[in-house]
Design an enzyme around this catalytic site. Structure first.
Site, PDB file in Angstrom:
ATOM      1  N   GLU A 189      51.477  51.916  43.196  1.00 41.02           N
ATOM      2  CA  GLU A 189      51.082  53.181  42.593  1.00 41.02           C
ATOM      3  C   GLU A 189      51.458  53.148  41.115  1.00 41.02           C
ATOM      4  O   GLU A 189      52.637  53.023  40.769  1.00 41.02           O
ATOM      5  CB  GLU A 189      51.755  54.358  43.314  1.00 41.02           C
ATOM      6  CG  GLU A 189      51.005  54.794  44.542  1.00 41.02           C
ATOM      7  CD  GLU A 189      49.524  55.119  44.268  1.00 41.02           C
ATOM      8  OE1 GLU A 189      49.229  55.854  43.310  1.00 41.02           O
ATOM      9  OE2 GLU A 189      48.665  54.610  45.013  1.00 41.02           O
ATOM     10  N   CYS A 192      44.798  45.892  40.138  1.00 42.87           N
ATOM     11  CA  CYS A 192      44.679  47.281  40.599  1.00 42.87           C
ATOM     12  C   CYS A 192      45.581  48.204  39.774  1.00 42.87           C
ATOM     13  O   CYS A 192      45.262  48.470  38.618  1.00 42.87           O
ATOM     14  CB  CYS A 192      44.958  47.370  42.092  1.00 42.87           C
ATOM     15  SG  CYS A 192      44.458  48.952  42.819  1.00 42.87           S
ATOM     16  N   ILE A 204      41.177  48.581  47.012  1.00 41.50           N
ATOM     17  CA  ILE A 204      41.932  49.627  47.705  1.00 41.50           C
ATOM     18  C   ILE A 204      42.226  50.764  46.740  1.00 41.50           C
ATOM     19  O   ILE A 204      43.007  50.592  45.807  1.00 41.50           O
ATOM     20  CB  ILE A 204      43.228  49.046  48.306  1.00 41.50           C
ATOM     21  CG1 ILE A 204      42.860  48.006  49.370  1.00 41.50           C
ATOM     22  CG2 ILE A 204      44.092  50.160  48.909  1.00 41.50           C
ATOM     23  CD1 ILE A 204      44.013  47.337  50.018  1.00 41.50           C
ATOM     24  N   HIS A 220      42.309  43.015  44.670  1.00 38.98           N
ATOM     25  CA  HIS A 220      43.579  42.393  45.048  1.00 38.98           C
ATOM     26  C   HIS A 220      43.384  40.959  45.574  1.00 38.98           C
ATOM     27  O   HIS A 220      43.342  40.770  46.794  1.00 38.98           O
ATOM     28  CB  HIS A 220      44.236  43.195  46.181  1.00 38.98           C
ATOM     29  CG  HIS A 220      44.679  44.560  45.806  1.00 38.98           C
ATOM     30  ND1 HIS A 220      45.856  44.810  45.150  1.00 38.98           N
ATOM     31  CD2 HIS A 220      44.111  45.777  46.026  1.00 38.98           C
ATOM     32  CE1 HIS A 220      46.002  46.109  44.973  1.00 38.98           C
ATOM     33  NE2 HIS A 220      44.954  46.723  45.486  1.00 38.98           N
ATOM     34  N   GLU A 271      45.596  38.921  45.840  1.00 36.98           N
ATOM     35  CA  GLU A 271      46.815  38.608  46.591  1.00 36.98           C
ATOM     36  C   GLU A 271      46.757  39.096  48.033  1.00 36.98           C
ATOM     37  O   GLU A 271      47.639  38.767  48.824  1.00 36.98           O
ATOM     38  CB  GLU A 271      48.038  39.191  45.861  1.00 36.98           C
ATOM     39  CG  GLU A 271      48.255  40.686  46.013  1.00 36.98           C
ATOM     40  CD  GLU A 271      47.366  41.553  45.111  1.00 36.98           C
ATOM     41  OE1 GLU A 271      46.413  41.022  44.515  1.00 36.98           O
ATOM     42  OE2 GLU A 271      47.636  42.772  45.035  1.00 36.98           O
TER      43      GLU A 271
END
Lengths: 314, 265
Positions: free
Chosen positions: B75, B107, B167, B243, B245
């Site tokens: 976040e 992100c 996401i 992402h 990862e």
């Protein structure tokens, strides 16, 4: 933060895209604090304090406990107001087994559904079949078998049940210790007796063999695992991180008995700091000072079995 | 002097570990480094691969050990608030914008590395900057709109698409042109920079480096025509909406580590 990676990808596990996205959000919450909030103003306090998500519910667990009666999904209008107030993920609780409450929360576009023992269960036979939803689910557990049953149903994130609304961390500690001990047992079974031994253990604890094998191989749950249920202070939060949790839910601990909104904000900031620096005791001293007086709490030792929420679900 | 003599022997790459998907990056970085070293050993025995060390960064002292940095997903509001309280925001700005060390944000990391963001929390949020872009947070909506989609990324120089995991993802909504007036001075500036002090020279380099779009993804139906920008680079700074990862595809991590080696030469 736990020392091994979770979920997909890095472990070379094959997961469906759908589950990658569900479990992936939980991975992005790691090292963070998810706070129970009942109003947009509380949600803003949580966001400003650095919460990585909020749980929107009508009453914090300690008040649900005090109020008695049937606790249900929150009113959608209140959830919408909280969604409008913050940019961090918003979670909401549905009753165990209440498929329609879950569908309503999905329709509302909340970011995670907590199928939660804090609310009064709606089904005494079945939890929700969670892999049929596009929205991800987090579920509580007291032990490894329960965690893996929920994951088998589609949960993309797990938390300890603890004993919500008490401010007493003992049950949450018991639950994470039990999960850790059973993971160690599964690893030992795989090492000494291979798949047959894992299958035997799976029968004993009542879970899926493949998921137990995966857990044994990873040496941890195959999804992100947060602490919940009685975490009230920065020290409690850091303790749960030390025991290997990936992050922390704080329910009543922020707003219960807070003298002013600023006191609640201080508590919230202090717990965020404690989770980010759980193994830095200098920072923890600061966090405890900032936190101030904690919620009064209810000792678990004096509770009657029917007063316990953790026994709901199976 | 051979090219090889310029290659650093030791490179420390940090992953900012204030909150979010940290170990996922470390795990893929380790795989990428292993792949690089095996590639190098088959290509030419005389070429040396740097020794990579990967560390989690929570303090200024740990940041100062790093030659390059990844800001992971998580976040962005939480990371900014925690970084502010730790006194890490200014050292991070120095790392990215003054020292010009290679930095990659995924992100939330992309949000942190943007010079501006929209759909921020009430009252705005602090950023590190480094990319002259404006990002739109949560571009696709809430978690229910999160998805996995095939990306064609020309910089990977392969046909095989990259599975992009988005996401609650941000996108780059605008490439800012504030640097363009400065780039008018580029020629003079960079020549003057040759003899100047190192920081001035590095700052000059930044001004000459434009934002490159390295990846796009079709806009969802009903949200306009064309493609959203989901991967950008400006000099030492790289950002992706998605992402890598969260996949087991090491290609972007391998590519980025090569970029790191190049820039540190």
């Amino acid at each position: 933060m736990a020392s091994t990676s979770t979920s997909n990808g890095p472990n070379g596990q094959s997961t469906t895209d759908d589950f990658t996205v569900k479990a992936g959000l939980a991975q992005m919450l790691k090292g963070g604090v998810i706070m129970d909030v009942t109003t947009p103003a509380e949600a803003r306090i949580a966001e400003e304090a650095g919460a990585c998500a909020v749980m929107a519910l009508e009453r914090i667990p300690s008040d649900i406990r005090a109020a008695g009666g049937v606790a249900r999904m929150s009113n959608p209008s209140m959830i919408k107001e909280i969604q409008a107030a913050v940019t961090i993920p918003v979670m909401a609780k549905a009753r165990i087994g209440h498929v329609v409450e879950c569908r309503i929360l999905e329709q509302l576009g909340v970011d995670y559904v907590d199928e939660s023992e804090v609310l009064t269960p709606a089904d005494d036979q079945f939890h929700v079949q969670k892999d049929e939803f596009k929205i991800p689910f987090v579920c509580g557990c007291r032990n490894l078998g329960e965690a893996l049953r929920r994951i088998k149903e589609g949960a993309a994130m797990i938390r300890t049940k603890g004993e919500a609304g008490t401010g007493d961390v003992v049950e949450a500690v018991k639950h994470i210790r039990t999960v850790n001990a059973e993971i160690a047992q599964a690893k030992a079974a795989l090492a000494s007796g291979g798949e047959l031994a894992v299958a035997k253990l799976a029968r004993e604890i009542g879970c899926d063999v493949e998921l137990l094998k995966k857990t044994a191989e990873l040496g941890r749950l195959p999804v992100v695992n947060f602490a919940a249920g009685g975490v009230a202070t920065p020290a409690d939060a850091a303790l749960m991180m030390e025991l290997g949790c990936d992050g922390v839910f704080v329910g009543s601990g922020i707003f219960k008995d807070a003298k002013t909104p600023e006191h609640a904000a201080q508590r919230a900031r202090a717990i965020v700091k404690a989770v980010a620096h759980w193994n830095d005791y200098g920072e923890l001293v600061e966090a405890c000072i900032e936190h101030g007086e904690a919620m009064r709490g209810i000792s678990n030792a004096g509770m009657k079995p029917e007063e316990r929420m953790a026994g709901r679900g199976w | 002097m051979t090219v090889d003599a310029l290659t650093p022997k030791q490179i420390t790459v940090g992953v900012l570990a204030l909150q979010g998907g940290v170990i996922e990056h470390i795990s893929l970085l380790q795989k990428a480094a292993a792949q690089l070293s095996s590639q190098q050993s088959t290509e030419s025995s005389s070429t040396s691969t740097p020794q990579f060390t990967f560390i989690q960064v929570r303090t200024t002292a740990q940041l100062s050990q790093c030659d390059a940095l990844i800001i992971p997903g998580g976040e962005s509001t939480t990371m900014a608030i925690v970084a502010r309280r730790l006194g890490l925001l200014d050292p991070l700005r120095e790392f990215v914008k003054v020292q010009h060390k290679p930095t990659w944000g995924t992100c939330a990391g992309l949000v942190m590395l943007a010079s501006a963001a929209s759909a921020t929390k009430q009252g705005g949020q602090e950023l590190i900057g480094g990319l002259d872009v404006k990002v739109l947070r949560n571009r696709y909506g809430t978690q229910i709109q999160s998805f996995v989609g095939d990306l064609r990324l020309p910089f990977l120089e392969e046909e095989k698409p990259f599975r992009g995991v988005f996401i609650r993802a941000p996108v780059v909504e605008e490439i800012m042109t504030s640097g363009s007036s400065a780039s008018g001075n580029t020629q003079d500036g960079s020549e003057a920079g040759q003899g100047g002090d190192e920081i001035a020279k590095l700052k000059e380099r930044q001004r000459t480096e434009k934002v490159e779009v390295l990846g796009t993804y079709p806009k969802p139906q009903g949200t306009g025509e064309g493609e959203d920008i989901v991967a950008v680079r400006q000099g030492n700074v790289f950002g992706t909406s998605f992402h890598p990862e969260l996949t087991d595809d090491v290609r972007i991590h391998v590519w980025w580590l090569k970029q790191v080696v190049e820039r540190l030469r």
